[in-house]
Design a protein around this motif. Sequence first.
Motif, PDB file in Angstrom:
ATOM      1  N   SER A 323       0.918  -1.199   0.053  1.00 15.95           N
ATOM      2  CA  SER A 323       0.043   0.160   0.030  1.00 15.95           C
ATOM      3  C   SER A 323       0.911   1.279  -0.035  1.00 15.95           C
ATOM      4  O   SER A 323       0.780   2.169  -0.761  1.00 15.95           O
ATOM      5  N   ALA A 324       1.769   1.260   0.946  1.00 19.71           N
ATOM      6  CA  ALA A 324       2.395   2.365   0.688  1.00 19.71           C
ATOM      7  C   ALA A 324       3.550   2.671  -0.212  1.00 19.71           C
ATOM      8  O   ALA A 324       3.843   3.812  -0.661  1.00 19.71           O
ATOM      9  N   VAL A 325       4.104   1.605  -0.977  1.00 16.39           N
ATOM     10  CA  VAL A 325       4.895   1.733  -2.189  1.00 16.39           C
ATOM     11  C   VAL A 325       4.007   2.477  -3.420  1.00 16.39           C
ATOM     12  O   VAL A 325       4.192   3.339  -4.126  1.00 16.39           O
ATOM     13  N   GLY A 326       2.701   1.710  -3.355  1.00 13.17           N
ATOM     14  CA  GLY A 326       1.665   2.351  -4.433  1.00 13.17           C
ATOM     15  C   GLY A 326       1.294   3.782  -4.259  1.00 13.17           C
ATOM     16  O   GLY A 326       1.372   4.359  -5.137  1.00 13.17           O
ATOM     17  N   LEU A 327       0.886   4.027  -2.932  1.00 15.50           N
ATOM     18  CA  LEU A 327       1.067   5.572  -2.625  1.00 15.50           C
ATOM     19  C   LEU A 327       2.023   6.387  -2.779  1.00 15.50           C
ATOM     20  O   LEU A 327       1.840   7.527  -3.557  1.00 15.50           O
ATOM     21  N   ALA A 328       3.219   6.064  -2.636  1.00  9.71           N
ATOM     22  CA  ALA A 328       4.424   6.947  -2.836  1.00  9.71           C
ATOM     23  C   ALA A 328       4.528   7.006  -4.166  1.00  9.71           C
ATOM     24  O   ALA A 328       4.859   8.081  -4.571  1.00  9.71           O
ATOM     25  N   ALA A 329       4.430   5.956  -5.177  1.00 17.29           N
ATOM     26  CA  ALA A 329       4.638   6.083  -6.601  1.00 17.29           C
ATOM     27  C   ALA A 329       3.571   7.067  -7.359  1.00 17.29           C
ATOM     28  O   ALA A 329       4.017   7.970  -7.916  1.00 17.29           O
ATOM     29  N   ARG A 330       2.419   7.052  -6.664  1.00 14.41           N
ATOM     30  CA  ARG A 330       1.146   7.969  -7.162  1.00 14.41           C
ATOM     31  C   ARG A 330       1.700   9.479  -6.767  1.00 14.41           C
ATOM     32  O   ARG A 330       1.832  10.350  -7.483  1.00 14.41           O
ATOM     33  N   ALA A 331       2.123   9.713  -5.327  1.00 16.22           N
ATOM     34  CA  ALA A 331       2.508  10.815  -5.002  1.00 16.22           C
ATOM     35  C   ALA A 331       3.500  11.394  -5.731  1.00 16.22           C
ATOM     36  O   ALA A 331       3.377  12.799  -6.113  1.00 16.22           O
ATOM     37  N   LEU A 332       4.502  10.792  -6.094  1.00 20.31           N
ATOM     38  CA  LEU A 332       5.666  11.390  -6.650  1.00 20.31           C
ATOM     39  C   LEU A 332       5.299  11.674  -7.930  1.00 20.31           C
ATOM     40  O   LEU A 332       5.685  12.631  -8.412  1.00 20.31           O
ATOM     41  N   SER A 333       4.592  10.864  -8.861  1.00 15.39           N
ATOM     42  CA  SER A 333       4.184  11.184 -10.092  1.00 15.39           C
ATOM     43  C   SER A 333       3.382  12.332 -10.019  1.00 15.39           C
ATOM     44  O   SER A 333       3.609  13.128 -11.164  1.00 15.39           O
ATOM     45  N   SER A 334       2.365  12.572  -9.197  1.00 14.24           N
ATOM     46  CA  SER A 334       1.591  13.827  -9.126  1.00 14.24           C
ATOM     47  C   SER A 334       2.322  14.962  -9.000  1.00 14.24           C
ATOM     48  O   SER A 334       2.308  16.066  -9.533  1.00 14.24           O
TER      49      SER A 334
END
Length: 342
Positions: A323-334
């Motif tokens: 969950s954290a890796v998915g959230l981090a990847a999306r946050a970094l992309s945004s």
Amino acid sequence: MQMDQRKQQILRVVVRKYVATAEPVSSDYISSSSGLGVKSATVRNEMAAMSEMGYLLQPHTSAGRIPSDLGYRYYVDRLMPRDPQAVRQLPPMETGLMREHTAVDDLIAATCRMLSAVTHLTALATTPLASGIKLKYLDLQEISGGRILALSVWSNGQARQAVLDAPVAGNLLGQVRKAVCTAYLNRTSEDILNGACQADLQPGPATVLGGRVREFLEHAARDVSLPEVIVDGTGYFVRQPEFREQPGLELVLSVLEDERTMGQLLLAAGAGEKPQVVIGGENPIEVMRSCSLVAASYGSWSGVRGSIGVCGPTRMDYDRSVSAVGLAARALSSALDALLPA
């Protein structure tokens, strides 16, 4: 023998308890806390069967069971919750990233710090994959023993050289040098790796040397295009009980510090938008087979892309890590979308 619902529930309890305590899980504990409504003797029989199937291990004769790599894989693929509960428990990342950082490398480093802090694991990320790197200089010089020294210099300032075995000299070497320079100079690393360049050479020794130059340039193009790797939280490895007693900790840390190796691992594992999990023995590097890696890709509309993830013992909290890796990847992309022009 199949993993029926009872065995699945036992595996679920064993994974979660072992992740939390790092201690083998007893049949008595499972009998009292799994909700199965069966006695510990029944649980012991089930656990023995699951050990034969390869899902559980028994570290000592009198000990309880722990998950095997196969057990973790079954848990991640079939039993791990897919609801957003773990995401809701994580702190927001995106707002802080966009407010506090205006350079790409700073954004990536900050995301790694956040990811390591919320997972208590080592976080890693590649800097954006380089594109458009061009070959700016290429030379072939004869040295002793009928060998050729090949030298390449690239537009990002990196240089690569190699000694090629090819009995070509004099005028023929000059012809090969001219042909390969015409074919490859000012071409991008992508062009070279995709086979878009072809030297015009006559069949024979010149073609042999031309082929070896092509192989040299393909290797160099792949090498100079590898990104840097940002690492945060290696201290979490030292705190894991598995590594306090293992002499392999220094080897694991040395691999984490090897940017080339970790960059390749991270990019391979994090090739998709959804987090991917590499567990224990699935790792291609032997010294890392006591570890798991969770990684996902990040990217922006501008074409910037890379991978981010966490690495830790196979006894990691996969629910939270994925969950954290998915959230981090999306946050970094945004954050990158907001920072970089399309």
